[in-house]
Design a protein around this motif. Structure first.
Motif, PDB file in Angstrom:
ATOM      1  N   MET A   1       0.763  -1.185   0.038  1.00 40.82           N
ATOM      2  CA  MET A   1       0.031  -0.184   0.032  1.00 40.82           C
ATOM      3  C   MET A   1       0.738   1.201   0.120  1.00 40.82           C
ATOM      4  O   MET A   1       0.440   2.200  -0.566  1.00 40.82           O
ATOM      5  N   LYS A   2       2.052   1.154   0.663  1.00 45.03           N
ATOM      6  CA  LYS A   2       2.715   2.451   0.884  1.00 45.03           C
ATOM      7  C   LYS A   2       3.111   2.441  -0.754  1.00 45.03           C
ATOM      8  O   LYS A   2       3.649   3.751  -0.927  1.00 45.03           O
ATOM      9  N   GLN A   3       3.626   1.585  -1.413  1.00 45.62           N
ATOM     10  CA  GLN A   3       4.109   1.752  -2.608  1.00 45.62           C
ATOM     11  C   GLN A   3       2.990   2.433  -3.820  1.00 45.62           C
ATOM     12  O   GLN A   3       3.120   3.268  -4.487  1.00 45.62           O
ATOM     13  N   ASN A   4       1.855   2.014  -3.499  1.00 43.21           N
ATOM     14  CA  ASN A   4       0.782   2.591  -3.975  1.00 43.21           C
ATOM     15  C   ASN A   4       0.617   4.019  -3.985  1.00 43.21           C
ATOM     16  O   ASN A   4       0.254   4.992  -4.741  1.00 43.21           O
ATOM     17  N   GLY A   5       0.752   4.514  -2.580  1.00 49.57           N
ATOM     18  CA  GLY A   5       0.845   6.089  -2.280  1.00 49.57           C
ATOM     19  C   GLY A   5       1.758   6.755  -2.872  1.00 49.57           C
ATOM     20  O   GLY A   5       1.673   7.752  -3.254  1.00 49.57           O
ATOM     21  N   GLN A   6       3.154   5.935  -2.857  1.00 52.39           N
ATOM     22  CA  GLN A   6       4.347   6.663  -3.342  1.00 52.39           C
ATOM     23  C   GLN A   6       3.992   6.887  -4.789  1.00 52.39           C
ATOM     24  O   GLN A   6       4.401   7.814  -5.629  1.00 52.39           O
ATOM     25  N   HIS A   7       3.709   5.860  -5.537  1.00 56.17           N
ATOM     26  CA  HIS A   7       3.325   5.777  -6.956  1.00 56.17           C
ATOM     27  C   HIS A   7       2.322   6.897  -7.355  1.00 56.17           C
ATOM     28  O   HIS A   7       2.709   7.629  -8.103  1.00 56.17           O
ATOM     29  N   ALA A   8       1.339   7.137  -6.518  1.00 53.79           N
ATOM     30  CA  ALA A   8       0.241   8.182  -6.988  1.00 53.79           C
ATOM     31  C   ALA A   8       0.900   9.711  -6.524  1.00 53.79           C
ATOM     32  O   ALA A   8       0.462  10.486  -7.474  1.00 53.79           O
ATOM     33  N   GLY A   9       1.668   9.575  -5.481  1.00 53.95           N
ATOM     34  CA  GLY A   9       2.251  11.002  -5.321  1.00 53.95           C
ATOM     35  C   GLY A   9       3.566  11.364  -6.329  1.00 53.95           C
ATOM     36  O   GLY A   9       3.627  12.385  -6.842  1.00 53.95           O
ATOM     37  N   ALA A  10       4.025  10.399  -6.900  1.00 52.16           N
ATOM     38  CA  ALA A  10       5.006  10.598  -7.893  1.00 52.16           C
ATOM     39  C   ALA A  10       4.516  11.133  -9.195  1.00 52.16           C
ATOM     40  O   ALA A  10       5.060  11.942 -10.076  1.00 52.16           O
ATOM     41  N   THR A  11       3.195  10.287  -9.515  1.00 51.65           N
ATOM     42  CA  THR A  11       2.492  10.530 -10.730  1.00 51.65           C
ATOM     43  C   THR A  11       1.916  12.019 -10.440  1.00 51.65           C
ATOM     44  O   THR A  11       2.218  12.898 -11.506  1.00 51.65           O
ATOM     45  N   ALA A  12       1.452  12.341  -9.434  1.00 47.34           N
ATOM     46  CA  ALA A  12       0.921  13.578  -9.330  1.00 47.34           C
ATOM     47  C   ALA A  12       2.108  14.790  -9.452  1.00 47.34           C
ATOM     48  O   ALA A  12       1.971  15.727 -10.081  1.00 47.34           O
ATOM     49  N   ASN A  13       3.218  14.467  -8.919  1.00 43.54           N
ATOM     50  CA  ASN A  13       4.414  15.423  -8.866  1.00 43.54           C
ATOM     51  C   ASN A  13       4.755  15.499 -10.425  1.00 43.54           C
ATOM     52  O   ASN A  13       5.128  16.504 -11.005  1.00 43.54           O
ATOM     53  N   LYS A  14       4.845  14.389 -11.054  1.00 44.06           N
ATOM     54  CA  LYS A  14       5.229  14.455 -12.548  1.00 44.06           C
ATOM     55  C   LYS A  14       4.316  15.263 -13.271  1.00 44.06           C
ATOM     56  O   LYS A  14       4.644  16.191 -14.088  1.00 44.06           O
ATOM     57  N   THR A  15       2.835  15.291 -12.867  1.00 43.02           N
ATOM     58  CA  THR A  15       1.970  15.969 -13.726  1.00 43.02           C
ATOM     59  C   THR A  15       2.216  17.259 -13.457  1.00 43.02           C
ATOM     60  O   THR A  15       1.886  18.426 -14.251  1.00 43.02           O
ATOM     61  N   ARG A  16       2.374  17.699 -12.201  1.00 47.67           N
ATOM     62  CA  ARG A  16       2.538  19.225 -11.818  1.00 47.67           C
ATOM     63  C   ARG A  16       3.804  19.908 -12.510  1.00 47.67           C
ATOM     64  O   ARG A  16       3.917  20.909 -12.856  1.00 47.67           O
ATOM     65  N   ILE A  17       4.710  18.676 -12.685  1.00 51.62           N
ATOM     66  CA  ILE A  17       6.062  19.163 -13.317  1.00 51.62           C
ATOM     67  C   ILE A  17       5.925  19.563 -14.722  1.00 51.62           C
ATOM     68  O   ILE A  17       6.140  20.557 -15.309  1.00 51.62           O
ATOM     69  N   GLU A  18       4.958  18.736 -15.339  1.00 51.60           N
ATOM     70  CA  GLU A  18       4.576  18.820 -16.797  1.00 51.60           C
ATOM     71  C   GLU A  18       3.828  19.971 -16.808  1.00 51.60           C
ATOM     72  O   GLU A  18       4.038  20.766 -17.963  1.00 51.60           O
ATOM     73  N   GLN A  19       2.875  20.274 -16.042  1.00 50.61           N
ATOM     74  CA  GLN A  19       2.170  21.505 -15.944  1.00 50.61           C
ATOM     75  C   GLN A  19       3.020  22.893 -15.755  1.00 50.61           C
ATOM     76  O   GLN A  19       2.702  23.521 -16.510  1.00 50.61           O
ATOM     77  N   ALA A  20       3.875  22.823 -15.003  1.00 52.06           N
ATOM     78  CA  ALA A  20       4.825  23.791 -14.870  1.00 52.06           C
ATOM     79  C   ALA A  20       5.746  24.035 -15.955  1.00 52.06           C
ATOM     80  O   ALA A  20       5.847  25.328 -16.507  1.00 52.06           O
ATOM     81  N   GLU A  21       6.052  23.055 -16.645  1.00 51.63           N
ATOM     82  CA  GLU A  21       6.847  23.122 -17.782  1.00 51.63           C
ATOM     83  C   GLU A  21       6.250  23.734 -19.158  1.00 51.63           C
ATOM     84  O   GLU A  21       6.379  24.578 -20.086  1.00 51.63           O
ATOM     85  N   THR A  22       4.823  23.344 -19.160  1.00 47.38           N
ATOM     86  CA  THR A  22       3.938  23.715 -20.268  1.00 47.38           C
ATOM     87  C   THR A  22       3.878  25.380 -19.792  1.00 47.38           C
ATOM     88  O   THR A  22       3.838  25.984 -20.961  1.00 47.38           O
ATOM     89  N   ARG A  23       3.487  25.699 -18.524  1.00 45.27           N
ATOM     90  CA  ARG A  23       3.375  27.182 -18.365  1.00 45.27           C
ATOM     91  C   ARG A  23       4.574  27.812 -18.585  1.00 45.27           C
ATOM     92  O   ARG A  23       4.410  29.124 -18.978  1.00 45.27           O
ATOM     93  N   THR A  24       5.774  27.392 -18.470  1.00 42.88           N
ATOM     94  CA  THR A  24       6.878  28.022 -18.507  1.00 42.88           C
ATOM     95  C   THR A  24       7.097  28.143 -20.074  1.00 42.88           C
ATOM     96  O   THR A  24       7.577  29.368 -20.587  1.00 42.88           O
ATOM     97  N   GLU A  25       6.851  27.334 -21.171  1.00 39.57           N
ATOM     98  CA  GLU A  25       6.852  27.285 -22.609  1.00 39.57           C
ATOM     99  C   GLU A  25       6.020  28.413 -23.020  1.00 39.57           C
ATOM    100  O   GLU A  25       6.169  29.222 -23.701  1.00 39.57           O
TER     101      GLU A  25
END
Length: 174
Positions: A1-25
């Motif tokens: 379960m801990k791995q599922n939470g970490q995976h969901a957090g990593a996915t959210a972080n990755k999405t936020r990073i992509e959104q930030a990169e899109t906004r930067t572009e």
């Protein structure tokens, strides 16, 4: 379960990073567009300045040509001539009284300032000299000359001189 939470957090972080990169572009694209607009505005300003300079040059050339024409006319008017050889026969003859009466009525249509400008032109004064005598600007003298020409249906300065001679606004030289 801990791995599922970490995976969901990593996915959210990755999405936020992509959104930030899109906004930067997007911000970089907007900045580039703003720079291009600034360059276009500067180019338009330079073109306007160039057009203004060209217009000033043309205005100067026109003023120079007008001054040269007035100087030439002044020389011709003041030139000593043999009246019997140089002055056209029409100027030596007395015009018919009806013609003079019609021309006098044309003269009466002019304002006093226009008559004064006409007389000074006929006496051989140039625009600058008339402006100084009348204490008005040269442009105002040109405006009055244009109005006089329109009112009398005369299209050149020598025509104004001939008209002034015919109506007795200036004396004929002997």
């Amino acid at each position: 379960m801990k791995q599922n939470g970490q995976h969901a957090g990593a996915t959210a972080n990755k999405t936020r990073i992509e959104q930030a990169e899109t906004r930067t572009e997007q911000a970089e694209t907007r900045a580039e567009l703003a720079e291009m607009r600034t360059e276009l505005a500067e180019t338009r300003t330079e073109l306007a300045e160039t057009r203004t300079e060209l217009a000033e040059i043309r205005t100067g050339e026109v003023a120079t040509r007008a001054q040269q024409a007035e100087s030439t006319l002044q020389r011709l008017v003041h030139q000593v001539v043999d009246p019997l050889q140089e002055i056209p026969a029409l100027l030596l003859k007395e015009p018919p009284s009806k013609e003079v009466a019609g021309q006098k009525s044309q003269l009466e249509q002019l304002t006093s300032r226009q008559r004064e400008v006409l007389q000074l032109i006929a006496e051989g004064q140039n625009t600058k000299q008339i402006a100084e005598i009348q204490k008005i600007s040269p442009k105002t003298v040109e405006y009055h000359r244009m109005k006089v020409m329109a009112a009398l249906d005369v299209h050149d300065v020598p025509g104004l001189v001939r008209f002034a001679l015919r109506v007795g606004l200036i004396p004929t030289e002997s």
